[in-house]
Design a protein around this motif. Structure first.
Motif, PDB file in Angstrom:
ATOM      1  N   VAL A 134      -8.859   4.483  -2.328  1.00 57.15           N
ATOM      2  CA  VAL A 134      -9.260   5.759  -1.710  1.00 57.15           C
ATOM      3  C   VAL A 134      -9.952   6.668  -2.739  1.00 57.15           C
ATOM      4  O   VAL A 134     -11.008   7.227  -2.480  1.00 57.15           O
ATOM      5  CB  VAL A 134      -8.035   6.472  -1.081  1.00 57.15           C
ATOM      6  CG1 VAL A 134      -8.439   7.840  -0.533  1.00 57.15           C
ATOM      7  CG2 VAL A 134      -7.422   5.609   0.014  1.00 57.15           C
ATOM      8  N   PRO A 193       1.205   3.242   4.904  1.00 54.89           N
ATOM      9  CA  PRO A 193      -0.006   3.213   5.725  1.00 54.89           C
ATOM     10  C   PRO A 193      -0.066   2.043   6.705  1.00 54.89           C
ATOM     11  O   PRO A 193      -0.496   2.223   7.858  1.00 54.89           O
ATOM     12  CB  PRO A 193      -1.136   3.124   4.693  1.00 54.89           C
ATOM     13  CG  PRO A 193      -0.562   3.776   3.478  1.00 54.89           C
ATOM     14  CD  PRO A 193       0.881   3.357   3.468  1.00 54.89           C
ATOM     15  N   ASP A 194       0.339   0.841   6.275  1.00 50.97           N
ATOM     16  CA  ASP A 194       0.184  -0.302   7.170  1.00 50.97           C
ATOM     17  C   ASP A 194       1.204  -0.268   8.305  1.00 50.97           C
ATOM     18  O   ASP A 194       0.856  -0.502   9.473  1.00 50.97           O
ATOM     19  CB  ASP A 194       0.273  -1.618   6.374  1.00 50.97           C
ATOM     20  CG  ASP A 194      -0.989  -1.842   5.534  1.00 50.97           C
ATOM     21  OD1 ASP A 194      -1.890  -0.977   5.575  1.00 50.97           O
ATOM     22  OD2 ASP A 194      -1.085  -2.872   4.843  1.00 50.97           O
ATOM     23  N   TRP A 236      -6.588   4.646  10.752  1.00 51.59           N
ATOM     24  CA  TRP A 236      -5.342   5.093  10.127  1.00 51.59           C
ATOM     25  C   TRP A 236      -5.074   6.533  10.564  1.00 51.59           C
ATOM     26  O   TRP A 236      -5.993   7.259  10.952  1.00 51.59           O
ATOM     27  CB  TRP A 236      -5.384   4.991   8.603  1.00 51.59           C
ATOM     28  CG  TRP A 236      -6.522   5.702   7.931  1.00 51.59           C
ATOM     29  CD1 TRP A 236      -7.746   5.179   7.619  1.00 51.59           C
ATOM     30  CD2 TRP A 236      -6.564   7.084   7.511  1.00 51.59           C
ATOM     31  NE1 TRP A 236      -8.538   6.130   7.029  1.00 51.59           N
ATOM     32  CE2 TRP A 236      -7.838   7.309   6.944  1.00 51.59           C
ATOM     33  CE3 TRP A 236      -5.653   8.133   7.550  1.00 51.59           C
ATOM     34  CZ2 TRP A 236      -8.228   8.539   6.420  1.00 51.59           C
ATOM     35  CZ3 TRP A 236      -6.029   9.367   7.019  1.00 51.59           C
ATOM     36  CH2 TRP A 236      -7.305   9.561   6.469  1.00 51.59           C
ATOM     37  N   ASP A 277       0.636  13.500  11.111  1.00 52.55           N
ATOM     38  CA  ASP A 277       1.099  12.378  10.290  1.00 52.55           C
ATOM     39  C   ASP A 277       2.223  12.821   9.343  1.00 52.55           C
ATOM     40  O   ASP A 277       3.174  12.067   9.096  1.00 52.55           O
ATOM     41  CB  ASP A 277      -0.105  11.844   9.497  1.00 52.55           C
ATOM     42  CG  ASP A 277       0.086  10.448   8.961  1.00 52.55           C
ATOM     43  OD1 ASP A 277       0.879   9.686   9.538  1.00 52.55           O
ATOM     44  OD2 ASP A 277      -0.558  10.121   7.947  1.00 52.55           O
ATOM     45  N   ASP A 284       0.821  -1.220   0.000  1.00 54.23           N
ATOM     46  CA  ASP A 284       0.000   0.000   0.000  1.00 54.23           C
ATOM     47  C   ASP A 284       0.848   1.261   0.000  1.00 54.23           C
ATOM     48  O   ASP A 284       0.308   2.359  -0.103  1.00 54.23           O
ATOM     49  CB  ASP A 284      -0.875   0.068   1.264  1.00 54.23           C
ATOM     50  CG  ASP A 284      -1.860  -1.067   1.389  1.00 54.23           C
ATOM     51  OD1 ASP A 284      -1.707  -2.067   0.678  1.00 54.23           O
ATOM     52  OD2 ASP A 284      -2.780  -0.957   2.219  1.00 54.23           O
ATOM     53  N   TRP A 343      -7.422  13.700  -3.378  1.00 54.06           N
ATOM     54  CA  TRP A 343      -8.258  12.623  -2.823  1.00 54.06           C
ATOM     55  C   TRP A 343      -7.566  11.890  -1.678  1.00 54.06           C
ATOM     56  O   TRP A 343      -8.179  11.054  -1.019  1.00 54.06           O
ATOM     57  CB  TRP A 343      -8.682  11.631  -3.921  1.00 54.06           C
ATOM     58  CG  TRP A 343      -7.575  11.194  -4.840  1.00 54.06           C
ATOM     59  CD1 TRP A 343      -7.274  11.736  -6.056  1.00 54.06           C
ATOM     60  CD2 TRP A 343      -6.622  10.144  -4.621  1.00 54.06           C
ATOM     61  NE1 TRP A 343      -6.200  11.085  -6.607  1.00 54.06           N
ATOM     62  CE2 TRP A 343      -5.785  10.101  -5.756  1.00 54.06           C
ATOM     63  CE3 TRP A 343      -6.414   9.219  -3.597  1.00 54.06           C
ATOM     64  CZ2 TRP A 343      -4.742   9.182  -5.877  1.00 54.06           C
ATOM     65  CZ3 TRP A 343      -5.374   8.313  -3.720  1.00 54.06           C
ATOM     66  CH2 TRP A 343      -4.545   8.293  -4.838  1.00 54.06           C
ATOM     67  N   PHE A 344      -6.301  12.174  -1.415  1.00 58.30           N
ATOM     68  CA  PHE A 344      -5.598  11.477  -0.339  1.00 58.30           C
ATOM     69  C   PHE A 344      -5.207  12.500   0.713  1.00 58.30           C
ATOM     70  O   PHE A 344      -4.465  13.444   0.429  1.00 58.30           O
ATOM     71  CB  PHE A 344      -4.345  10.786  -0.889  1.00 58.30           C
ATOM     72  CG  PHE A 344      -3.804   9.690  -0.002  1.00 58.30           C
ATOM     73  CD1 PHE A 344      -4.378   8.428  -0.007  1.00 58.30           C
ATOM     74  CD2 PHE A 344      -2.727   9.927   0.828  1.00 58.30           C
ATOM     75  CE1 PHE A 344      -3.886   7.418   0.802  1.00 58.30           C
ATOM     76  CE2 PHE A 344      -2.221   8.919   1.645  1.00 58.30           C
ATOM     77  CZ  PHE A 344      -2.798   7.658   1.627  1.00 58.30           C
ATOM     78  N   GLY A 345      -5.715  12.333   1.939  1.00 63.79           N
ATOM     79  CA  GLY A 345      -5.520  13.339   2.975  1.00 63.79           C
ATOM     80  C   GLY A 345      -4.383  13.005   3.923  1.00 63.79           C
ATOM     81  O   GLY A 345      -4.364  11.936   4.527  1.00 63.79           O
ATOM     82  N   GLN A 385      -3.764   2.633  -3.689  1.00 60.26           N
ATOM     83  CA  GLN A 385      -4.416   3.761  -2.988  1.00 60.26           C
ATOM     84  C   GLN A 385      -5.368   4.502  -3.918  1.00 60.26           C
ATOM     85  O   GLN A 385      -6.406   4.985  -3.473  1.00 60.26           O
ATOM     86  CB  GLN A 385      -3.362   4.720  -2.425  1.00 60.26           C
ATOM     87  CG  GLN A 385      -2.470   4.129  -1.341  1.00 60.26           C
ATOM     88  CD  GLN A 385      -3.226   3.733  -0.073  1.00 60.26           C
ATOM     89  OE1 GLN A 385      -4.398   4.056   0.115  1.00 60.26           O
ATOM     90  NE2 GLN A 385      -2.551   2.999   0.793  1.00 60.26           N
TER      91      GLN A 385
HETATM   92  N1  FO1 Z   1      -7.741   6.306   3.665  1.00 62.13           N
HETATM   93  C1  FO1 Z   1      -8.759   6.987   3.120  1.00 62.13           C
HETATM   94  O1  FO1 Z   1      -9.824   6.419   2.932  1.00 62.13           O
HETATM   95  N2  FO1 Z   1      -8.609   8.310   2.752  1.00 62.13           N
HETATM   96  C2  FO1 Z   1      -7.455   8.986   2.938  1.00 62.13           C
HETATM   97  O2  FO1 Z   1      -7.364  10.168   2.603  1.00 62.13           O
HETATM   98  C3  FO1 Z   1      -6.362   8.276   3.550  1.00 62.13           C
HETATM   99  C4  FO1 Z   1      -5.169   8.901   3.833  1.00 62.13           C
HETATM  100  C5  FO1 Z   1      -4.149   8.184   4.509  1.00 62.13           C
HETATM  101  C6  FO1 Z   1      -2.970   8.834   4.868  1.00 62.13           C
HETATM  102  C7  FO1 Z   1      -1.981   8.140   5.556  1.00 62.13           C
HETATM  103  C8  FO1 Z   1      -2.191   6.789   5.883  1.00 62.13           C
HETATM  104  O3  FO1 Z   1      -1.229   6.135   6.562  1.00 62.13           O
HETATM  105  C9  FO1 Z   1      -3.351   6.145   5.528  1.00 62.13           C
HETATM  106  C10 FO1 Z   1      -4.347   6.830   4.846  1.00 62.13           C
HETATM  107  N3  FO1 Z   1      -5.558   6.198   4.504  1.00 62.13           N
HETATM  108  C11 FO1 Z   1      -6.559   6.915   3.912  1.00 62.13           C
HETATM  109  C12 FO1 Z   1      -5.750   4.771   4.793  1.00 62.13           C
HETATM  110  C13 FO1 Z   1      -5.211   3.847   3.693  1.00 62.13           C
HETATM  111  O4  FO1 Z   1      -5.491   4.296   2.426  1.00 62.13           O
HETATM  112  C14 FO1 Z   1      -5.811   2.431   3.659  1.00 62.13           C
HETATM  113  O5  FO1 Z   1      -6.832   2.243   4.573  1.00 62.13           O
HETATM  114  C15 FO1 Z   1      -4.799   1.379   3.826  1.00 62.13           C
HETATM  115  O6  FO1 Z   1      -3.755   1.501   2.902  1.00 62.13           O
HETATM  116  C16 FO1 Z   1      -5.415  -0.019   3.706  1.00 62.13           C
HETATM  117  O7  FO1 Z   1      -4.717  -0.816   4.574  1.00 62.13           O
END
Ligand code: FO1
Length: 325
Positions: free
Chosen positions: A167, A49-50, A68, A97, A38, A90-92, A163
């Motif tokens: 996402v 992220p993980d 997360w 963080d 991821d 679309w990615f916050g 992603q």
């Molecule tokens: N998940 C979202 O649904 N929207 C986001 O904007 C988002 C940002 C993000 C930033 C840092 C991070 O470590 C994780 C983030 N996630 C976000 C979670 C991530 O995309 C997924 O849930 C995992 O990769 C699935 O395991």
């Protein structure tokens, strides 16, 4: 007891709270080998992220609702990036963080491997377990989707980073398959093979089998170390009553043609005796009667409602491996 756990992010983090609780009671160590498929570079920052979900959760700094990112987060950087029209919107990335990603990116740019960077970040968070990325090399999960072209030739297929698929498009673009780009040549991260060789028990967390566990198993030497190693491998089903507890495992299983059931996922991992990886498979009591060819199946509550409930299922996994706590 030395336990190795293969895990993804949010569910993996919750599961590891239970494994850590067991080791706090009986002594030993936990090494978590974490999915890196991821991981993504956005705004010049390397985001894992993980690894971060596990680090923050075990370090007491995770947002408990999202699962997360950080608790008590603010979003000024995200708003300012949006004001510049800086893609992707679309990615916050939360303000707190961002500091993690700045430190990580700087260390990676200076030449440190991801495993060393993770260790340095964990010096702050003290997760109480050893966190290792599956590899220090890049492995990137891509969803192959049809771009809507008129024919089925595959000529119009597009590879989206995981992603972007999850996402940005909410997993709604039907994926034809998932590709773990780089997995064929990736080496296990420093420490991974030693941890597996020394383990009394290996657990497959109830994480997404297709996009969390499979990218780890896709690193060839990790697979070989597990199936040829001395430690029993016990998996826990992420599917309860025909549905994932959280996340997109149903969509991912459909892509790989596996039924969204505890039996389906157990069969996907397969019996170690028949070329798979499992010596035992835990399913929820709701799924009593589940059978997986060549694999002893054990029924126990698998909802990770709190640490005590998760600890209880970890104890069952230990017993299923023929070990005593
Ligand atoms: N998940 C979202 O649904 N929207 C986001 O904007 C988002 C940002 C993000 C930033 C840092 C991070 O470590 C994780 C983030 N996630 C976000 C979670 C991530 O995309 C997924 O849930 C995992 O990769 C699935 O395991």
């Amino acid at each position: 007891m030395d336990i190795v756990v293969l895990a993804g992010g949010i569910g993996g983090a919750r599961f590891l709270l239970g494994v850590r609780a067991l080791i706090e009671q009986i002594g030993g160590s936990v090494t978590a080998i974490i999915n890196i498929g991821d991981d993504v570079t956005l705004h010049g920052l390397r985001i894992c992220p993980d690894l971060d979900s596990v680090m923050y959760t075990l370090g007491g700094g995770a947002d408990p609702v999202r699962g997360w990112g950080r608790a008590d987060e603010t979003w000024t950087v995200k708003e300012e990036l949006a004001a510049y029209g800086a893609e992707p919107e679309w990615f916050g990335l939360g303000d707190r963080d961002v500091a993690t990603h700045l430190v990580r990116t700087r260390m990676l740019d200076a030449g440190y491997p991801l495993s060393a960077v993770t260790e340095a970040l964990c010096a702050r968070w003290q997760p109480g377990i050893r966190l290792l990325p599956a590899s220090d090399d890049r492995v990137e999960t891509h969803a192959i989707v049809d771009d809507g072209g008129a024919d089925d030739s595959g000529a119009g297929d597009v590879a989206l980073h995981f992603q972007e698929w999850w996402v940005r498009h909410h997993g709604e673009l039907p994926a034809k398959r998932f590709v773990f780009a780089g997995a064929e040549t990736a080496k296990p991260a420093a420490g991974v093979l030693d941890a597996i060789a020394a383990a009394d028990l290996v657990l497959l967390a109830p994480s997404n089998p297709v996009v969390s566990i499979a990218p780890i198993l896709g690193v060839h030497e990790i697979w070989t170390a597990l199936v040829e190693g001395p430690a029993p491998v016990i998996g826990l089903s992420p599917i309860i009553g025909g549905a994932p507890v959280r996340g997109m495992a149903d969509k991912c299983l459909a892509t790989v043609g596996v039924p969204c059931t505890a039996a389906g996922v157990g069969g996907l991992y397969g019996s170690r005796r028949d070329g798979g990886v499992l010596d035992g498979w835990l399913v929820d009591t709701t799924d009593a009667g589940t059978a997986v060819e060549g694999v002893p199946v054990h029924e126990t509550p698998l909802l990770m409602t709190d640490v005590a409930a998760t600890l209880a299922m970890v104890r069952v996994a230990v017993t299923a491996a023929g070990l005593v706590t």
